[in-house]
Scaffold this motif. Structure first.
Motif, PDB file in Angstrom:
ATOM      1  N   LYS A 144      -2.931 -69.467  54.199  1.00 48.42           N
ATOM      2  CA  LYS A 144      -1.862 -69.814  55.139  1.00 48.42           C
ATOM      3  C   LYS A 144      -0.498 -69.359  54.617  1.00 48.42           C
ATOM      4  O   LYS A 144      -0.321 -69.140  53.416  1.00 48.42           O
ATOM      5  N   ALA A 145       0.433 -69.239  55.526  1.00 45.90           N
ATOM      6  CA  ALA A 145       1.768 -68.769  55.155  1.00 45.90           C
ATOM      7  C   ALA A 145       2.437 -69.691  54.145  1.00 45.90           C
ATOM      8  O   ALA A 145       3.271 -69.252  53.343  1.00 45.90           O
ATOM      9  N   ALA A 146       2.073 -70.958  54.155  1.00 48.71           N
ATOM     10  CA  ALA A 146       2.695 -71.919  53.235  1.00 48.71           C
ATOM     11  C   ALA A 146       2.101 -71.864  51.835  1.00 48.71           C
ATOM     12  O   ALA A 146       2.670 -72.442  50.900  1.00 48.71           O
ATOM     13  N   ASP A 147       0.975 -71.179  51.663  1.00 51.69           N
ATOM     14  CA  ASP A 147       0.368 -71.083  50.334  1.00 51.69           C
ATOM     15  C   ASP A 147       1.291 -70.315  49.384  1.00 51.69           C
ATOM     16  O   ASP A 147       1.882 -69.288  49.766  1.00 51.69           O
ATOM     17  N   VAL A 148       1.398 -70.804  48.169  1.00 51.37           N
ATOM     18  CA  VAL A 148       2.182 -70.108  47.150  1.00 51.37           C
ATOM     19  C   VAL A 148       1.304 -69.022  46.546  1.00 51.37           C
ATOM     20  O   VAL A 148       0.289 -69.304  45.905  1.00 51.37           O
ATOM     21  N   THR A 149       1.668 -67.790  46.778  1.00 54.55           N
ATOM     22  CA  THR A 149       0.898 -66.651  46.284  1.00 54.55           C
ATOM     23  C   THR A 149       1.800 -65.737  45.462  1.00 54.55           C
ATOM     24  O   THR A 149       3.029 -65.804  45.552  1.00 54.55           O
ATOM     25  N   THR A 150       1.167 -64.857  44.698  1.00 53.31           N
ATOM     26  CA  THR A 150       1.929 -63.859  43.945  1.00 53.31           C
ATOM     27  C   THR A 150       2.801 -63.043  44.892  1.00 53.31           C
ATOM     28  O   THR A 150       3.978 -62.783  44.628  1.00 53.31           O
ATOM     29  N   GLU A 151       2.218 -62.656  46.014  1.00 55.20           N
ATOM     30  CA  GLU A 151       2.938 -61.817  46.963  1.00 55.20           C
ATOM     31  C   GLU A 151       4.117 -62.550  47.591  1.00 55.20           C
ATOM     32  O   GLU A 151       5.198 -61.965  47.768  1.00 55.20           O
ATOM     33  N   SER A 152       3.943 -63.825  47.938  1.00 54.34           N
ATOM     34  CA  SER A 152       5.054 -64.564  48.552  1.00 54.34           C
ATOM     35  C   SER A 152       6.199 -64.734  47.566  1.00 54.34           C
ATOM     36  O   SER A 152       7.380 -64.660  47.940  1.00 54.34           O
ATOM     37  N   ILE A 153       5.871 -64.962  46.300  1.00 51.62           N
ATOM     38  CA  ILE A 153       6.914 -65.108  45.271  1.00 51.62           C
ATOM     39  C   ILE A 153       7.676 -63.799  45.097  1.00 51.62           C
ATOM     40  O   ILE A 153       8.917 -63.778  45.064  1.00 51.62           O
ATOM     41  N   LEU A 154       6.950 -62.690  45.007  1.00 60.28           N
ATOM     42  CA  LEU A 154       7.611 -61.400  44.813  1.00 60.28           C
ATOM     43  C   LEU A 154       8.374 -60.977  46.057  1.00 60.28           C
ATOM     44  O   LEU A 154       9.445 -60.352  45.964  1.00 60.28           O
ATOM     45  N   TYR A 155       7.866 -61.308  47.226  1.00 59.34           N
ATOM     46  CA  TYR A 155       8.568 -61.000  48.476  1.00 59.34           C
ATOM     47  C   TYR A 155       9.926 -61.692  48.504  1.00 59.34           C
ATOM     48  O   TYR A 155      10.950 -61.075  48.846  1.00 59.34           O
ATOM     49  N   ARG A 156       9.938 -62.970  48.125  1.00 54.50           N
ATOM     50  CA  ARG A 156      11.205 -63.699  48.091  1.00 54.50           C
ATOM     51  C   ARG A 156      12.138 -63.169  47.000  1.00 54.50           C
ATOM     52  O   ARG A 156      13.363 -63.321  47.094  1.00 54.50           O
ATOM     53  N   ALA A 157      11.561 -62.508  45.993  1.00 55.67           N
ATOM     54  CA  ALA A 157      12.372 -61.933  44.917  1.00 55.67           C
ATOM     55  C   ALA A 157      12.876 -60.537  45.251  1.00 55.67           C
ATOM     56  O   ALA A 157      13.518 -59.894  44.413  1.00 55.67           O
ATOM     57  N   GLY A 158      12.594 -60.058  46.457  1.00 51.44           N
ATOM     58  CA  GLY A 158      13.123 -58.763  46.878  1.00 51.44           C
ATOM     59  C   GLY A 158      12.132 -57.625  46.870  1.00 51.44           C
ATOM     60  O   GLY A 158      12.503 -56.473  47.130  1.00 51.44           O
ATOM     61  N   TYR A 159      10.868 -57.898  46.591  1.00 55.69           N
ATOM     62  CA  TYR A 159       9.856 -56.850  46.604  1.00 55.69           C
ATOM     63  C   TYR A 159       9.482 -56.472  48.036  1.00 55.69           C
ATOM     64  O   TYR A 159       9.454 -57.322  48.930  1.00 55.69           O
ATOM     65  N   ALA A 160       9.180 -55.192  48.230  1.00 60.46           N
ATOM     66  CA  ALA A 160       8.559 -54.713  49.465  1.00 60.46           C
ATOM     67  C   ALA A 160       7.059 -54.854  49.275  1.00 60.46           C
ATOM     68  O   ALA A 160       6.460 -54.153  48.454  1.00 60.46           O
ATOM     69  N   THR A 161       6.420 -55.777  49.994  1.00 61.94           N
ATOM     70  CA  THR A 161       5.019 -56.113  49.773  1.00 61.94           C
ATOM     71  C   THR A 161       4.150 -55.555  50.896  1.00 61.94           C
ATOM     72  O   THR A 161       4.476 -55.690  52.079  1.00 61.94           O
ATOM     73  N   HIS A 162       3.038 -54.936  50.507  1.00 59.32           N
ATOM     74  CA  HIS A 162       2.151 -54.274  51.468  1.00 59.32           C
ATOM     75  C   HIS A 162       0.705 -54.535  51.087  1.00 59.32           C
ATOM     76  O   HIS A 162       0.370 -54.647  49.905  1.00 59.32           O
ATOM     77  N   PHE A 163      -0.161 -54.590  52.099  1.00 62.59           N
ATOM     78  CA  PHE A 163      -1.592 -54.756  51.862  1.00 62.59           C
ATOM     79  C   PHE A 163      -2.359 -53.845  52.797  1.00 62.59           C
ATOM     80  O   PHE A 163      -2.197 -53.898  54.017  1.00 62.59           O
ATOM     81  N   TYR A 164      -3.240 -53.009  52.215  1.00 60.25           N
ATOM     82  CA  TYR A 164      -4.064 -52.104  53.001  1.00 60.25           C
ATOM     83  C   TYR A 164      -5.514 -52.246  52.554  1.00 60.25           C
ATOM     84  O   TYR A 164      -5.834 -52.111  51.380  1.00 60.25           O
ATOM     85  N   GLY A 165      -6.399 -52.553  53.509  1.00 55.87           N
ATOM     86  CA  GLY A 165      -7.813 -52.605  53.186  1.00 55.87           C
ATOM     87  C   GLY A 165      -8.451 -53.929  53.511  1.00 55.87           C
ATOM     88  O   GLY A 165      -8.027 -54.664  54.401  1.00 55.87           O
ATOM     89  N   LYS A 166      -9.507 -54.230  52.787  1.00 57.66           N
ATOM     90  CA  LYS A 166     -10.300 -55.429  53.038  1.00 57.66           C
ATOM     91  C   LYS A 166      -9.538 -56.659  52.582  1.00 57.66           C
ATOM     92  O   LYS A 166      -9.162 -56.772  51.416  1.00 57.66           O
ATOM     93  N   TRP A 167      -9.329 -57.609  53.471  1.00 59.21           N
ATOM     94  CA  TRP A 167      -8.550 -58.813  53.178  1.00 59.21           C
ATOM     95  C   TRP A 167      -9.472 -60.021  53.075  1.00 59.21           C
ATOM     96  O   TRP A 167      -9.542 -60.666  52.053  1.00 59.21           O
ATOM     97  N   HIS A 168     -10.196 -60.350  54.166  1.00 60.76           N
ATOM     98  CA  HIS A 168     -11.226 -61.396  54.141  1.00 60.76           C
ATOM     99  C   HIS A 168     -10.649 -62.798  53.936  1.00 60.76           C
ATOM    100  O   HIS A 168     -11.336 -63.694  53.461  1.00 60.76           O
ATOM    101  N   LEU A 169      -9.371 -62.989  54.291  1.00 61.00           N
ATOM    102  CA  LEU A 169      -8.735 -64.298  54.116  1.00 61.00           C
ATOM    103  C   LEU A 169      -7.876 -64.695  55.313  1.00 61.00           C
ATOM    104  O   LEU A 169      -7.145 -65.678  55.248  1.00 61.00           O
ATOM    105  N   THR A 170      -7.949 -63.953  56.412  1.00 63.09           N
ATOM    106  CA  THR A 170      -6.995 -64.144  57.501  1.00 63.09           C
ATOM    107  C   THR A 170      -7.150 -65.497  58.182  1.00 63.09           C
ATOM    108  O   THR A 170      -8.232 -65.894  58.606  1.00 63.09           O
ATOM    109  N   ASP A 171      -6.027 -66.180  58.288  1.00 65.91           N
ATOM    110  CA  ASP A 171      -5.906 -67.403  59.080  1.00 65.91           C
ATOM    111  C   ASP A 171      -4.638 -67.244  59.902  1.00 65.91           C
ATOM    112  O   ASP A 171      -4.665 -66.810  61.048  1.00 65.91           O
ATOM    113  N   GLU A 172      -3.514 -67.522  59.287  1.00 66.98           N
ATOM    114  CA  GLU A 172      -2.214 -67.288  59.931  1.00 66.98           C
ATOM    115  C   GLU A 172      -1.685 -65.919  59.525  1.00 66.98           C
ATOM    116  O   GLU A 172      -2.052 -65.370  58.483  1.00 66.98           O
ATOM    117  N   ASP A 173      -0.830 -65.349  60.358  1.00 70.28           N
ATOM    118  CA  ASP A 173      -0.129 -64.130  59.965  1.00 70.28           C
ATOM    119  C   ASP A 173       0.821 -64.460  58.818  1.00 70.28           C
ATOM    120  O   ASP A 173       1.447 -65.520  58.801  1.00 70.28           O
TER     121      ASP A 173
END
Length: 545
Positions: A144-173
């Motif tokens: 979920k969007a509220a989960d604390v993830t590596t990507e969410s932390i880096l996104y808030r730190a100014g990183y451009a975050t991208h994901f391409y390929g098999k995800w297998h975790l989709t719930d919320e955008d």
């Protein structure tokens, strides 16, 4: 030329020291020189990192699905993988890296959250949106969007975050992934007309893999084996997956994993001044077990060496899909499966080479932390099984390839620490100079790889689990009945199965896991140590019976 291992700080080993001098004095001198060089390299690495401190490092994660570490060249395997080997030779190769749950979604959620599956609560494969053709509870939850993830932390730190390929975790955008490219959404739409054309051909000539219509050509040998296997698999929903393995008759450029690599390369080429985090998540060598030319022709099934432990397994695995696939297809079918599996790995290696070239051409290679890993392994014939579809904790499916290349901080080395995917979040956040959330249950590997902390301060065991999902596939935290656990470390493995069975393997003397030592009176102290380690870990990670 023979090689001498030099014991470096933090149980980190370098195996490039030649022993051609033929004397203990010479080898001791070399060892001392290498240790001094290591100390200098650490200082140089930290200086380089400080010099680059004005800009956070880029991060590229290359993830495979169901990749057994033991097939890769850098792990001594039979598949030539020069590009993956380059990451290993220029970075850190972890020899004892475990997944936390040998199933896709639970393991992938660990990668993202830094939590064990019974803590993040995803103990089932998330299918509702990623695989909409598979019946799933409407209540099923993913990340979920509220989960604390590596990507969410880096996104808030100014990183451009991208994901391409098999995800297998989709719930919320997820707000930090604005341009995701996944297999049963974006790729399926791209290939809709192609797949529709294939569906108009003879049904025997194509595999239905989750509504992908894949044109396949089979050898006569495998066709005969598949006809025999189909007798026991009739009426099962995944019959095609077993009986339609072969050469994929699609252009390489139209295959999913090549399109994933395309997206990753395009992202690197267009990257702006912001630090980049991109995850390239390949489906291969996971099924569908089909592969295009020229890769299909690269391996001769008759020349493939089958595992020596193929006749040994715990009795309760006999009825698993993993075992029944091999029983049904026989040795000819197993050899064809391995041929396709090896060829898929070879194809992935070429895509890794494309990504490394893109980073080099963009001038970003040596300022990028590159991670190569897999969510779990595959039995690849070990213990007479294939795929991951069994309840075991054999090394074939628990051990994963785990490589990190980041020259400003890490010198090339081999690490024997018992580590795993749980440690990726804290390690990447330290590399990126970001604080790690206190909820993370992993450890940063940076201090042990740079020698600032001794190995004695590292976690001494790795842990894996199989925790049943609740009927609604909602995220459930903490204890529940029916769970199995593995403790691996110090050269041993202890398993406590849900059926009450216990297993103890001496991995140094028995790497094929063929002799259960749990009733061996000479191993009582060792088994007690592992049981205590398991209990402490369960208490520390919120498992409250």
């Amino acid at each position: 030329m023979s090689e001498t291992r030099v014991q470096c700080p933090a149980s980190v080993r370098n195996e490039s020291c030649p022993s051609a001098f033929g004397s203990k004095v010479a080898c001791t001198t070399i060892a001392l020189a290498m240790l001094l060089l290591f100390a200098g390299l650490v200082r140089v690495g930290r200086t380089a990192e400080r010099a680059a401190g004005l800009r956070s490092p880029d991060i590229v994660i290359i993830l495979c699905d169901q990749l057994s570490a033991r097939v890769l060249g850098c792990y001594g395997g039979p598949v030539p993988t020069p590009n993956i080997d380059r990451i290993a030779h220029e970075g850190v190769l972890f020899r004892n890296a475990s997944c936390t749950f040998p199933v896709c979604s639970p393991s992938r959620a660990t990668l993202a959250t830094g939590l064990y599956p019974h803590s993040h609560g995803i103990t089932y494969n998330v299918m509702r949106r990623d695989y909409p053709m598979v019946p799933s509870p409407a209540t099923q939850e993913g990340l979920k969007a509220a989960d604390v993830t590596t990507e969410s932390i880096l996104y808030r730190a100014g990183y451009a975050t991208h994901f391409y390929g098999k995800w297998h975790l989709t719930d919320e955008d997820l707000p930090y992934y604005s341009d995701m490219f996944t297999e049963h959404d974006a790729y399926a739409r791209e290939m809709a007309l192609e797949f529709e054309t294939v569906r108009g051909t003879d049904r025997s000539s194509w595999m239905n893999w989750y509504e992908w219509a894949l044109p396949v050509r089979q050898t006569s040998t495998f066709f005969k084996a598949a006809r025999q296997a189909s007798i026991g698999w009739q009426g099962k929903p995944y019959l095609d997956f077993v009986t339609k393995m072969g050469r994929l008759d699609l252009p390489l450029a139209k295959t999913f994993d090549v399109r994933v690599a395309d997206k990753t390369v395009e992202c690197i080429k267009r990257a702006g001044p912001a630090p980049l985090m991109v995850t390239c998540s390949f489906n291969a060598p996971h099924d569908p077990n089909v592969v295009t030319s020229p890769y299909y022709e690269m391996f001769n099934p008759a020349a493939i060496l089958l595992p020596e432990n193929g006749d040994v397994r715990e009795a309760w695995h006999e009825k698993s899909w993993s075992r029944q696939m091999v029983v049904g297809l026989g040795e000819p079918g197993l050899r064809e499966f391995l041929r396709i599996y090896y060829a898929s790995v070879r194809m992935i290696d070429d895509q890794v080479g494309r990504i490394l070239t893109a980073l080099e051409e963009a001038g970003r290679l040596d300022r990028t932390a590159i991670v190569f890993a897999a969510d779990h392994g595959d039995m690849v014939g070990g213990h007479g099984m294939a795929w991951k579809s069994n309840s075991s904790f054999y090394d074939e499916i628990v051990l994963v390839p785990f490589l990190i290349r980041y020259p400003p901080l890490f010198r090339p080395q081999i690490c024997d620490l018992d580590t795993g995917l749980i440690d990726l979040m804290p390690t990447l956040l330290e590399i990126a100079h970001q604080p790690c959330p206190t909820t993370s249950q992993g450890q940063s590997l940076v201090p042990f790889l740079t020698g600032t902390k001794p190995a004695s301060e590292a976690r001494q065991f790795s842990f894996s689990e199989r925790v049943p999902a609740n009927p609604h596939n909602t995220r459930q935290h903490g204890a529940r009945p029916g769970a199995s656990f593995m403790v691996r470390g110090q050269g041993w493995k202890y398993i406590r199965y849900a059926n009450g069975s216990q297993v103890l393997y001496d991995l140094r003397q028995d790497p094929g896991e063929t002799v259960n030592r749990i009733d061996d009176q000479t191993c009582v102290e060792r088994s007690e140590t592992m049981v205590v380690a398991l209990q402490k870990w369960l208490e520390q990670t919120g498992w409250h019976p």
